[in-house]
Design a protein around this motif. Sequence first.
Motif: not given
Length: 414
Positions: A80-84, A89-91, A114-119, A366-374
């Motif tokens: 997976i790409d650095v912006v994904w 994450a949920r998968h 690569n850490t999302v919600d502590g995972r 800006p992938s971390s800040v826009t999250g699912e919307n990136y």
Amino acid sequence: MIGSAAACLLTGGLQAATVTISCGAVGAERQLCEEGVAAWSEKTGNDVQVVSTPNSATERLSLYQQLLAAQSGDVDIFQIDVVWPGMLARHMIDLAPHMDGAESKHFEALLRNNTVDGRLVAMPWFTDAGVLYYRKDLLEQYDQPVPKTWEQLTESAEAVMKAQREAGNDKFWGFVWQGRAYEGLTCDALEWVASHNGGTIVNADGDVTIDNPQAIEALERASGWVDTISPRAVLNYTEEEARGVFQSGNALFMRNWPYAWSLAQSDDSPVKGKVGVVALPKGGEGGRHAGTLGGWQLAVSKYSENPDLAADLVRYLTSYEEQKRRAIEGSYNPTLPELYQDEDVLAAVPFFGELFETFKNGVPRPSSVTGENYGRVSNAFFNSVHDVLSGEAEPEEALGSLERDLRRLGRRGW
Ligand code: GLC
């Protein structure tokens, strides 16, 4: 392929299984992936199937999203790409419990990414930053400097192109890059904008910042390249089309990722020994060198039937030895800072040492800040930029309406 009886012996009686990994296939990527998994296969007695994916990151993402939305267990490991991470994450499973602390040796910024919600939803595999390739021989022949600013690049490209054309080389171009409407254009255009101090589309606080004079100036400059120093066809180029032109000897400059180095240096390359690599130019005297942070991670799907085994393969592929092999053979940037001091690596890819700061401090999308919307943010950005480059819109109006669209999208917070 190892027969199951032999595999049983190798695994000390454990049932051998098949793991499926999806690898990229840009340049030598697929071959390097196959060699890596074959080594693990040999060691553990498990079979691995490698499936390739489209070269365009944008197309690859939509394929992955379809597979994951269907909760398909067909692919165990996704590259997976650095912006994904925010989008996927949920998968993905949390890899931290499977790594025995090995993750702590990688660049901290990538682990954070690569850490999302502590995972820890993915392990860093290779990192990337945009760099400038140039023809050493031609700059010398025509007495031109290695460019430090976009202005210098444009001037040298014009001069050398003119001379080459007059000498009968009618296929010769000044500068090739990635202009197709896809993720790659987001990377290139972010470099133009950031190098002019025009920000990163959306800032770290989540504010949309793209409609500003420096960004407008950057896009004006880039649109001036199309049909002058860059072929109009650049509007449909991804990484590999740009490399094709440069490696066959038909361009003075190329913007690309480090992987193009080992291919340009291969024995059958017409430009072998004639290529230099430096940081991308600054946007004017007040500007800065800016290379977009790219790179790929390995993630294990929640829908995998063999998550432990898949995580073991991820651990192997992201290890020191394997990253060292990929750096030497394919000029893939390690995600382990230690390897930037390894003599064998530096001998194979000298610019890994010279440009260490570029790789460590790449400009993040800006992938971390826009999250699912990136994905939506990037699509809107590359489409607007593409309109400007193809002459369908003026930079000012394109960025004005992009800013309004993005504000609407992030209205309730990203
Ligand atoms: C490279 C980068 C990746 C980026 C892609 C765009 O593969 O590593 O991060 O999204 O190019 O084309």
